[in-house]
Design a protein around this motif. Structure first.
Motif, PDB file in Angstrom:
ATOM      1  N   GLU A 239       0.830  -1.210   0.000  1.00 23.83           N
ATOM      2  CA  GLU A 239       0.000   0.000   0.000  1.00 23.83           C
ATOM      3  C   GLU A 239       0.860   1.253   0.000  1.00 23.83           C
ATOM      4  O   GLU A 239       0.531   2.253  -0.657  1.00 23.83           O
ATOM      5  CB  GLU A 239      -0.912  -0.004   1.224  1.00 23.83           C
ATOM      6  CG  GLU A 239      -2.026  -1.053   1.166  1.00 23.83           C
ATOM      7  CD  GLU A 239      -2.756  -1.205   2.471  1.00 23.83           C
ATOM      8  OE1 GLU A 239      -3.919  -1.667   2.454  1.00 23.83           O
ATOM      9  OE2 GLU A 239      -2.178  -0.874   3.535  1.00 23.83           O
ATOM     10  N   ALA A 240       1.967   1.223   0.731  1.00 24.68           N
ATOM     11  CA  ALA A 240       2.865   2.376   0.773  1.00 24.68           C
ATOM     12  C   ALA A 240       3.495   2.629  -0.595  1.00 24.68           C
ATOM     13  O   ALA A 240       3.636   3.785  -1.031  1.00 24.68           O
ATOM     14  CB  ALA A 240       3.943   2.162   1.829  1.00 24.68           C
ATOM     15  N   GLU A 241       3.886   1.563  -1.275  1.00 26.96           N
ATOM     16  CA  GLU A 241       4.463   1.712  -2.614  1.00 26.96           C
ATOM     17  C   GLU A 241       3.451   2.313  -3.577  1.00 26.96           C
ATOM     18  O   GLU A 241       3.794   3.178  -4.388  1.00 26.96           O
ATOM     19  CB  GLU A 241       4.932   0.351  -3.128  1.00 26.96           C
ATOM     20  CG  GLU A 241       6.173  -0.182  -2.417  1.00 26.96           C
ATOM     21  CD  GLU A 241       6.532  -1.584  -2.862  1.00 26.96           C
ATOM     22  OE1 GLU A 241       5.837  -2.103  -3.779  1.00 26.96           O
ATOM     23  OE2 GLU A 241       7.491  -2.158  -2.317  1.00 26.96           O
ATOM     24  N   GLU A 242       2.230   1.874  -3.488  1.00 23.97           N
ATOM     25  CA  GLU A 242       1.181   2.421  -4.361  1.00 23.97           C
ATOM     26  C   GLU A 242       0.931   3.899  -4.056  1.00 23.97           C
ATOM     27  O   GLU A 242       0.732   4.704  -4.971  1.00 23.97           O
ATOM     28  CB  GLU A 242      -0.103   1.606  -4.199  1.00 23.97           C
ATOM     29  CG  GLU A 242       0.017   0.184  -4.724  1.00 23.97           C
ATOM     30  CD  GLU A 242      -1.181  -0.675  -4.358  1.00 23.97           C
ATOM     31  OE1 GLU A 242      -2.039  -0.202  -3.558  1.00 23.97           O
ATOM     32  OE2 GLU A 242      -1.267  -1.826  -4.849  1.00 23.97           O
ATOM     33  N   MET A 243       0.946   4.247  -2.781  1.00 18.81           N
ATOM     34  CA  MET A 243       0.763   5.640  -2.397  1.00 18.81           C
ATOM     35  C   MET A 243       1.926   6.494  -2.900  1.00 18.81           C
ATOM     36  O   MET A 243       1.735   7.579  -3.462  1.00 18.81           O
ATOM     37  CB  MET A 243       0.647   5.752  -0.875  1.00 18.81           C
ATOM     38  CG  MET A 243       0.575   7.176  -0.340  1.00 18.81           C
ATOM     39  SD  MET A 243      -0.989   7.977  -0.715  1.00 18.81           S
ATOM     40  CE  MET A 243      -2.064   7.114   0.455  1.00 18.81           C
ATOM     41  N   GLN A 244       3.141   6.000  -2.713  1.00 21.41           N
ATOM     42  CA  GLN A 244       4.327   6.765  -3.084  1.00 21.41           C
ATOM     43  C   GLN A 244       4.393   7.021  -4.588  1.00 21.41           C
ATOM     44  O   GLN A 244       4.935   8.023  -5.036  1.00 21.41           O
ATOM     45  CB  GLN A 244       5.592   6.031  -2.625  1.00 21.41           C
ATOM     46  CG  GLN A 244       6.876   6.814  -2.857  1.00 21.41           C
ATOM     47  CD  GLN A 244       8.082   6.103  -2.271  1.00 21.41           C
ATOM     48  OE1 GLN A 244       7.990   5.494  -1.209  1.00 21.41           O
ATOM     49  NE2 GLN A 244       9.211   6.176  -2.953  1.00 21.41           N
ATOM     50  N   ALA A 245       3.812   6.133  -5.379  1.00 20.27           N
ATOM     51  CA  ALA A 245       3.835   6.299  -6.834  1.00 20.27           C
ATOM     52  C   ALA A 245       3.081   7.540  -7.284  1.00 20.27           C
ATOM     53  O   ALA A 245       3.366   8.094  -8.358  1.00 20.27           O
ATOM     54  CB  ALA A 245       3.240   5.064  -7.505  1.00 20.27           C
ATOM     55  N   THR A 246       2.142   7.994  -6.464  1.00 19.87           N
ATOM     56  CA  THR A 246       1.327   9.147  -6.859  1.00 19.87           C
ATOM     57  C   THR A 246       1.484  10.349  -5.942  1.00 19.87           C
ATOM     58  O   THR A 246       1.177  11.474  -6.340  1.00 19.87           O
ATOM     59  CB  THR A 246      -0.162   8.760  -6.889  1.00 19.87           C
ATOM     60  OG1 THR A 246      -0.557   8.311  -5.591  1.00 19.87           O
ATOM     61  CG2 THR A 246      -0.401   7.644  -7.904  1.00 19.87           C
ATOM     62  N   ASN A 247       1.956  10.130  -4.704  1.00 17.23           N
ATOM     63  CA  ASN A 247       2.021  11.250  -3.748  1.00 17.23           C
ATOM     64  C   ASN A 247       2.988  10.908  -2.634  1.00 17.23           C
ATOM     65  O   ASN A 247       2.700  10.026  -1.824  1.00 17.23           O
ATOM     66  CB  ASN A 247       0.626  11.523  -3.170  1.00 17.23           C
ATOM     67  CG  ASN A 247       0.583  12.773  -2.308  1.00 17.23           C
ATOM     68  OD1 ASN A 247       1.607  13.375  -2.001  1.00 17.23           O
ATOM     69  ND2 ASN A 247      -0.617  13.167  -1.907  1.00 17.23           N
ATOM     70  N   PHE A 248       4.141  11.578  -2.579  1.00 15.65           N
ATOM     71  CA  PHE A 248       5.075  11.308  -1.490  1.00 15.65           C
ATOM     72  C   PHE A 248       5.009  12.377  -0.398  1.00 15.65           C
ATOM     73  O   PHE A 248       5.841  12.429   0.494  1.00 15.65           O
ATOM     74  CB  PHE A 248       6.520  11.147  -2.001  1.00 15.65           C
ATOM     75  CG  PHE A 248       7.089  12.352  -2.698  1.00 15.65           C
ATOM     76  CD1 PHE A 248       7.697  13.365  -1.977  1.00 15.65           C
ATOM     77  CD2 PHE A 248       7.041  12.456  -4.074  1.00 15.65           C
ATOM     78  CE1 PHE A 248       8.232  14.471  -2.599  1.00 15.65           C
ATOM     79  CE2 PHE A 248       7.583  13.551  -4.716  1.00 15.65           C
ATOM     80  CZ  PHE A 248       8.180  14.565  -3.982  1.00 15.65           C
ATOM     81  N   ASN A 249       3.999  13.250  -0.477  1.00 10.64           N
ATOM     82  CA  ASN A 249       3.737  14.243   0.575  1.00 10.64           C
ATOM     83  C   ASN A 249       2.377  13.986   1.228  1.00 10.64           C
ATOM     84  O   ASN A 249       1.772  14.888   1.788  1.00 10.64           O
ATOM     85  CB  ASN A 249       3.719  15.664  -0.019  1.00 10.64           C
ATOM     86  CG  ASN A 249       5.007  16.034  -0.696  1.00 10.64           C
ATOM     87  OD1 ASN A 249       6.043  16.126  -0.065  1.00 10.64           O
ATOM     88  ND2 ASN A 249       4.942  16.234  -2.009  1.00 10.64           N
TER      89      ASN A 249
END
Length: 509
Positions: A239-249
Motif C-alpha cells: 500500500e505504501a508503494e502504491e501511495m508513493q507512486a502518486t504522492n510522497f507528501n
C-alpha cells in the motif's frame, strides 16, 4: 607515530586518542542511573553527533506541524490530578493551554517520501502559564536502545553508507543483530505499524519514563500516551508503494487539508502511573525505554485531550524552526533516572543551539507565552534583551542589590530523590530483551504477522549469512515460530549471489 604495543589499529578511541574500553554504557550511579556529568566519552560523542548536519536536523528532518490547544480534565482516571502532580495546566477541568505539534519521520532527509518505513516523531510544545513544556516522543511507544551512548551508532547504522551515500540494510541488520534490546522495536517497525497511514491516525508516546511531583514533593513514575480519536490506520509495504507512486507528501497534505476543512484531529492524553521505586516484582526495569508497561497492571488513565485547529502561516518560521527538548519541563513534572532520557535531555537542546542558534528560544514559535527575564546576553541573532520591567539594565548577574533579578519564591516542596551507589559502566540487570517482542508478535493480527515476516525476509535476504543467522537466533529467542518463519522465508528467498562474507541488502525503507 606513538603506539601502545597492546593497542591494535582498529581499537576504538575518542577524539583525544584515548582507548574506549566500554562503548555500551555511560557512567551512572548504579546500573539504573542517574547518570553523572563526567561522562567525557559520551559528551564528546553526542556533541559531535549533534553537529553532523548543517542546517537540516540530523534526525526528524521531514516534518509537518499544526497549532491547537490542550484541554485538561482536572482528573487522572477518576481521581483528582493534584494527588499526583501540581503542574498547573492539568488542575482545572476545561482549562485550555495552547500547543504546537510537529510530526516527523526520523531517519530520512527533508524531502524524503512520507511513505517510508520509519518511526514517526510526535513532539508537542505546551505554552503553559509556567513556561513551555515539551513532550517529545514517537508513535511506537518503545525505542531501539536504552543507553544514550549508543544513539550515534544507531543513527549511523540507519543513515546512508558514508562511502556510497546509500542506505544499506546490511549495515542496519549488522547493528541490530548485535543489539538484542532492539528486537521489540524491530518487531514494531517491520510490521505495518512501521508505516502509519498519516499523522492524524497514529498514536504518540513520550517513550521514556518521567515523574510527576505533587505539592508535598512526592513523586510517581509516569508514561505518556497520545491516543487518536480518529481510527488508527497503518499501511502495508504494498500500500505504501502504491501511495508513493502518486504522492510522497501524503501525510503533510492530509494534515493540512483536514484542518482547512474544519475536520480537526484530536487525541486523548493518557498516562500510566507506577510508584517511584525499582519494582523488583516485574521482569523488566520500569525505566527501560525498550519496554511497555503492561496495561492490565498499569492502565491508561485519561488526563486531557488535544485538538489541532490551525495550520502554520509559514512552514519555515514555524515548523522548521520549531525546537523541542526533553529537558523542557514545568513545575510538577520531573525526570526519572532513565539514562536514555538524561542523555536525550542534554542532546536535544544542544542540537537546537547548534542548528537554530544560541537564541533559538527568542523565535516566536519557541518563545513562551509569559514574561522572560534572564541574565543571559548576546549571542548570534539576539532579537531582544530579556529584561524585566524595572530591571536595572546594567546588572546582568545575581545576586545584586542594584536592581537586578531575584530568585522566584518556592511555592511547594522540592522532590528530593535519594541516590546511592557506585559509579559504574554497566547494563541494567533486568534486560529481558525478547519477551515483549515475542508478545508483540502474537498480538499482531495474522495479516500483520505475514507482512512483518515478508518485510524482514526481503531485507535480510541481501545480508551476509552470518548476519542472517544472528537475526534468526534473536527472532527465535523472541518466539520460536517467529524465528522459524523468518528462517524458512530466507531459505526460500535466498539469492544465488549471496556469499557468506558478502552481500548487501536493499534499501529497507
Amino acid at each position: 607515530m606513538l603506539s601502545d604495543k597492546n593497542e591494535q589499529e582498529q581499537t576504538l578511541t575518542n577524539r583525544q586518542g584515548h582507548p574506549v574500553t566500554d562503548n555500551q554504557s555511560i557512567r551512572s550511579v548504579g546500573n539504573r542511573g542517574p547518570t553523572v556529568l563526567e561522562n567525557y566519552d559520551f559528551l564528546e560523542k553526542i556533541t559531535h553527533f549533534d553537529r553532523e548536519r548543517i542546517p537540516e536536523r540530523v534526525v526528524h528532518a521531514r516534518g509537518a506541524g499544526a497549532h491547537g490547544y490542550f484541554e485538561a480534565y482536572g482528573t487522572v482516571g477518576e481521581e483528582p490530578i493534584a494527588k499526583y502532580t501540581r503542574a498547573k495546566l492539568f488542575q482545572e477541568k476545561g482549562k485550555q493551554t495552547p500547543v504546537f505539534v510537529r510530526f516527523s519521520s526520523v531517519i530520512h532527509g527533508g524531502h524524503s517520501p512520507e511513505t517510508l518505513r520509519d518511526p514517526r516523531g510526535f513532539a508537542v510544545k505546551f505554552y503553559t502559564e509556567d513556561g513551555n513544556w515539551d513532550l517529545v516522543g514517537n508513535n511506537l511507544k518503545v525505542f531501539f536502545i536504552r543507553d544514550p551512548l549508543k544513539f550515534p551508532d544507531l543513527v549511523h547504522a540507519f543513515k546512508p553508507d558514508p562511502v556510497t551515500n546509500r542506505q544499506d540494510g546490511e549495515r542496519i541488520f549488522d547493528f541490530i543483530s548485535n543489539t538484542p534490546e532492539a528486537m521489540h522495536m524491530i518487531t514494531f517497525l517491520f510490521s505495518p505499524w512501521g508505516i502509519p497511514a498519516n499523522y492524524r491516525q497514529m498514536q504518540g508516546s513520550g517513550v521514556n519514563t518521567y515523574k510527576w511531583v505533587n505539592e508535598e514533593g512526592e513523586a510517581v513514575l509516569i508514561k505518556y500516551h497520545w491516543e487518536p480519536k480518529q481510527e488508527i490506520k497503518n499501511l502495508t509495504a504494498k500500500e505504501a508503494e502504491e501511495m508513493q507512486a502518486t504522492n510522497f507528501n501524503h501525510a503533510t497534505e492530509d494534515l493540512y487539508e483536514s484542518i482547512e476543512r474544519g475536520e480537526f484531529p484530536e487525541w486523548e492524553l493518557c498516562v500510566q502511573i507506577m510508584s517511584d521505586d525499582a519494582h523488583p516484582e516485574l521482569d523488566f526495569d520500569p525505566l527501560d525505554p525498550t519496554k511497555l508497561w503492561p496495561t492490565e497492571q498499569f492502565p491508561f488513565l485519561p488526563v486531557g485531550r488535544m485538538v489541532l485547529n490551525k495550520n502554520p502561516q509559514n512552514y519555515f518560521a514555524e515548523v522548521e524552526q520549531a525546537a523541542f527538548g526533553t529537558g523542557v519541563l514545568v513545575d510538577g513534572l520531573d525526570f526519572s533516572d532513565d539514562k536514555l532520557l538524561q542523555g536525550r535531555t542534554f542532546s536535544y537542546s544542544d542540537t537546537q543551539r547548534y542548528r537554530v542558534g544560541a537564541n533559538y528560544l527568542q523565535l516566536p514559535i519557541n518563545a513562551p507565552l509569559k514574561h522572560v527575564a534572564t541574565n543571559q546576553r548576546d549571542g548570534q541573532m539576539t532579537m531582544h534583551v530579556d529584561l524585566a520591567e524595572g530591571q536595572n539594565p546594567h546588572v546582568n548577574y545575581e545576586p545584586s542589590s542594584l536592581g537586578g533579578l531575584d530568585e522566584a519564591p518556592k511555592e511547594a516542596k522540592d522532590h528530593t530523590p535519594h541516590v546511592e551507589g557506585n559509579v559504574v559502566r554497566e547494563k541494567i540487570e533486568r534486560e529481558n530483551n525478547f519477551k515483549q517482542a515475542g508478545e508483540r508478535y502474537h498480538i499482531l493480527e495474522d495479516w500483520e504477522r505475514e507482512d512483518l515476516i515478508a518485510n524482514l525476509v526481503e531485507q535480510l535476504s541481501g545480508c551476509q549469512l552470518s548476519i542472517q543467522s544472528r537475526m534468526i537466533e534473536l527472532f527465535k529467542q523472541c518466539d520460536e515460530d517467529y524465528g522459524k518463519r523468518v528462517e524458512m522465508g530466507l531459505q526460500n528467498h535466498r539469492m544465488p549471489g549471496v556469499k557468506e562474507a558478502e552481500g548487501h541488502a536493499a534499501n529497507p525503507y
